[in-house]
Design an enzyme around this catalytic site. Structure first.
Site, PDB file in Angstrom:
ATOM      1  N   ASP A 132      -3.350  -4.288   6.475  1.00 28.25           N
ATOM      2  CA  ASP A 132      -3.636  -2.942   5.977  1.00 28.25           C
ATOM      3  C   ASP A 132      -2.689  -1.935   6.625  1.00 28.25           C
ATOM      4  O   ASP A 132      -2.373  -2.049   7.811  1.00 28.25           O
ATOM      5  CB  ASP A 132      -5.072  -2.525   6.303  1.00 28.25           C
ATOM      6  N   ASP A 156      -5.690 -10.728   1.252  1.00 30.39           N
ATOM      7  CA  ASP A 156      -5.227  -9.469   1.846  1.00 30.39           C
ATOM      8  C   ASP A 156      -5.620  -9.418   3.318  1.00 30.39           C
ATOM      9  O   ASP A 156      -6.757  -9.082   3.660  1.00 30.39           O
ATOM     10  CB  ASP A 156      -5.827  -8.293   1.083  1.00 30.39           C
ATOM     11  N   GLU A 200       0.809  -1.215   0.000  1.00 25.79           N
ATOM     12  CA  GLU A 200       0.000   0.000   0.000  1.00 25.79           C
ATOM     13  C   GLU A 200       0.845   1.271   0.000  1.00 25.79           C
ATOM     14  O   GLU A 200       0.511   2.246  -0.690  1.00 25.79           O
ATOM     15  CB  GLU A 200      -0.957  -0.027   1.185  1.00 25.79           C
ATOM     16  N   SER A 242       7.069 -20.046  -3.453  1.00 25.44           N
ATOM     17  CA  SER A 242       6.937 -21.496  -3.613  1.00 25.44           C
ATOM     18  C   SER A 242       5.949 -21.923  -4.693  1.00 25.44           C
ATOM     19  O   SER A 242       5.085 -21.166  -5.122  1.00 25.44           O
ATOM     20  CB  SER A 242       6.504 -22.097  -2.282  1.00 25.44           C
TER      21      SER A 242
END
Length: 552
Positions: A358, A355, A195, A283
């Site tokens: 934050d 996600d 971000e 990976s």
């Protein structure tokens, strides 16, 4: 060309050392219990409890014990025997005490560790465990300390690195095993966020091209979704967790060059240059049903590309007893075996793309930079002062600040802002570790998912069993974000963009026995419609190198 380490886990029981070949792909390294070349017995400090350690022809220790404490007592002893210096430094990395023994050159790493989590919170989680779960940590520490005491009593056993760096191994407490997991693994490999990098790019483009054109260019470079990108999971559940947040960028302040450089420099120390800069080294995995193998057996292949170290970052182990019967490998001797088989199922993983983190942009009080705007008024940041020991120097005093969202990492004095990170797995660090550890006891897909739901960090789990079943699940505690939050950019820390809870695990995408007969991953897009701050997935993807032979 960089050589790729691969792990292949066969979940059936053929003749010893018989290799399985995937159609159009070569067989890779395997784990089997292949006869014992040496063995030893330990007396744990619990009465009438015996622990046996038998090493196979590859030197892999297999621990046998009837109870959890004894099993991990033997595990800790074996790891300390084989990797004492590596584990000492892993513990110090997790605790932020590297500079104490290696000097000021490593102070920046200790600062990064202490700036991102509070060890007291981890100790609290350990203290609240049930006796059975606590036995994992207590037994491991006791077995580890038994070996340390043997080494301290006999100088000939001391690993050369301790002599070279002129210090002795330190005894372990039960929470130290957890600190390796939290400080070294979670704190570094599961805290990534793009971000601030995205905001820096947007700031630069708008500075050079103007607000409107700069935003258009940004959206071309940081697209939210390419529907043609190959996905790991074909799921109908995506709509409930991937709602496109409105693109609110007008209320987000730009970031100064100095603050962006500071943030990225600190992130590279904390998480590694390759993670922050997006170097593709993570990976891969593929799981195939019986009709795609020569022997007609379900097979899970996994390549945990965790970098090259001497010794390897991974450790091979067999645990037998107290509900465990596994052989596998795991990073730095963790209690949870991240890649393994118990004879009924095989499991593995690749880094997740959900996600769960934050960054929040805090608006600071122009008259007091240690206060930030929250719900209409300036409130003080939480403050903690830490003294970090530095070899041959005075202690370094570190001031750590925390907002309601999380630890503050970067200050932008020019724009009167600061940046703090919120992570959905905070407070569930030990629960996440135990879920991963207990997955090794699962006998079927449902039992496997019972442990998967405990894992709060973003990771993709893979599954195969002896009944010709395969599966995959995208794990992670998913925040419910407000509609006015731009998923790619820092959220506002004024209380207007707080998480509104978490989605139930039933919303996490999963696939069980997909019709195509295989599952493939090379850290590509988890599912169609995925939204995250770093979801620049496209139809151009290295996973196509796996998909091509699997489909043919």
């Amino acid at each position: 060309m960089k050589r790729i380490f691969q792990l292949k886990l066969s979940i059936y029981n053929p003749q010893p050392l018989r290799l399985v070949h995937l159609l159009k792909a070569s067989a890779l390294s395997c784990f089997f219990l292949a006869g014992c070349s040496s063995s030893s017995h330990l007396e744990s400090n619990q009465p009438q409890k015996q622990v046996s350690i038998k090493r196979d022809n590859y030197g892999t220790p297999h621990i046998y014990a009837d109870d959890t404490y004894g099993l991990f007592y033997g595990y800790g002893y074996a790891v300390a025997t084989d990797r004492l210096f590596q584990m000492e430094m892993s513990k110090r990395t997790g605790l932020g005490t590297v500079a104490e023994v290696l000097g000021s050159e490593y102070l920046q790493y200790d600062i990064a560790t202490h700036s991102r989590f509070n060890p007291d919170e981890i100790k609290r989680q350990i203290a609240q465990l049930s006796p059975e779960d606590r036995a994992i940590f207590d037994g491991y520490a006791a077995g580890f300390n038994k070996r340390i005491k043997e080494v301290l009593a006999n100088p000939e056993l001391m690993p050369k690195e301790f002599i070279d760096y002129d210090f002795q191994p330190s005894l372990w407490a039960s929470e130290d095993i957890a600190m390796v997991w939290v400080g070294l693994i979670l704190n570094r490999f599961f805290s990534a966020s793009s971000e601030v990098s995205n905001l820096d790019l947007l700031t630069q483009l708008q500075k050079e091209k103007g607000q409107a054109t700069g935003l258009k260019l940004y959206q071309q470079l940081r697209w939210l979704d390419d529907p043609s990108a190959p996905t790991i999971i074909e799921s109908d559940q995506k709509a409930q967790i991937s709602v496109h947040q409105k693109s609110q960028v007008k209320n987000i302040s730009p970031i100064s060059d100095q603050a962006a450089k500071q943030y990225l420099a600190q992130a590279r120390v904390a998480m590694g240059k390759s993670v922050v800069d997006g170097v593709p080294t993570a990976s891969n995995a593929w799981v195939v049903k019986a009709d795609k193998t020569v022997e007609g057996q379900t097979v899970l292949y996994n390549g945990p590309q965790q970098g090259w170290y001497t010794p390897a970052i991974t450790y091979s182990i067999g645990l037998h007893g107290a509900g465990y019967n596994l052989t596998g490998i795991t990073p730095v001797g963790l209690p949870a075996i991240l890649f393994g088989t118990n004879g009924k199922i095989a499991w593995g993983s690749t880094v997740g793309s959900l996600d769960t983190n934050d960054i929040y942009q805090l608006k600071l009080n122009p008259n007091n930079s240690k206060q930030y705007l929250y719900q209409g008024q300036y409130i003080p940041l939480e403050h903690r002062q830490i003294s970090i020991k530095v070899r041959n120097q005075a202690d370094h005093v570190l001031d750590v600040y925390k907002s309601k969202q999380g630890f503050v990492s970067t200050w932008d004095e020019k724009n009167h802002t600061a940046y703090a990170q919120k992570r959905s797995w905070e407070g569930l660090e030990i629960e996440t570790l135990l879920g991963w550890a207990n997955a090794a006891k699962a006998n079927n897909w449902n039992e496997f998912l019972d442990q998967a739901k405990r894992v709060a960090a973003s990771i993709t789990w893979f599954y195969a069993d002896t009944q010709n079943n395969i599966g995959v699940a995208a794990l992670g505690r998913l925040p419910i974000r407000p509609e006015n939050q731009h998923i790619q950019l820092p959220a506002q820390g004024d209380g207007s963009m707080e998480w509104q809870g978490f989605y139930d695990f039933s919303h996490n995408p999963k696939a069980y026995n997909p019709e195509k007969g295989y599952i493939s991953s090379w850290n590509n897009k988890a599912y169609a419609g995925l939204r995250s701050d770093s979801s620049n997935f496209s139809y151009v993807d290295r996973v196509n190198e796996l998909i091509e032979p699997l489909t043919s």
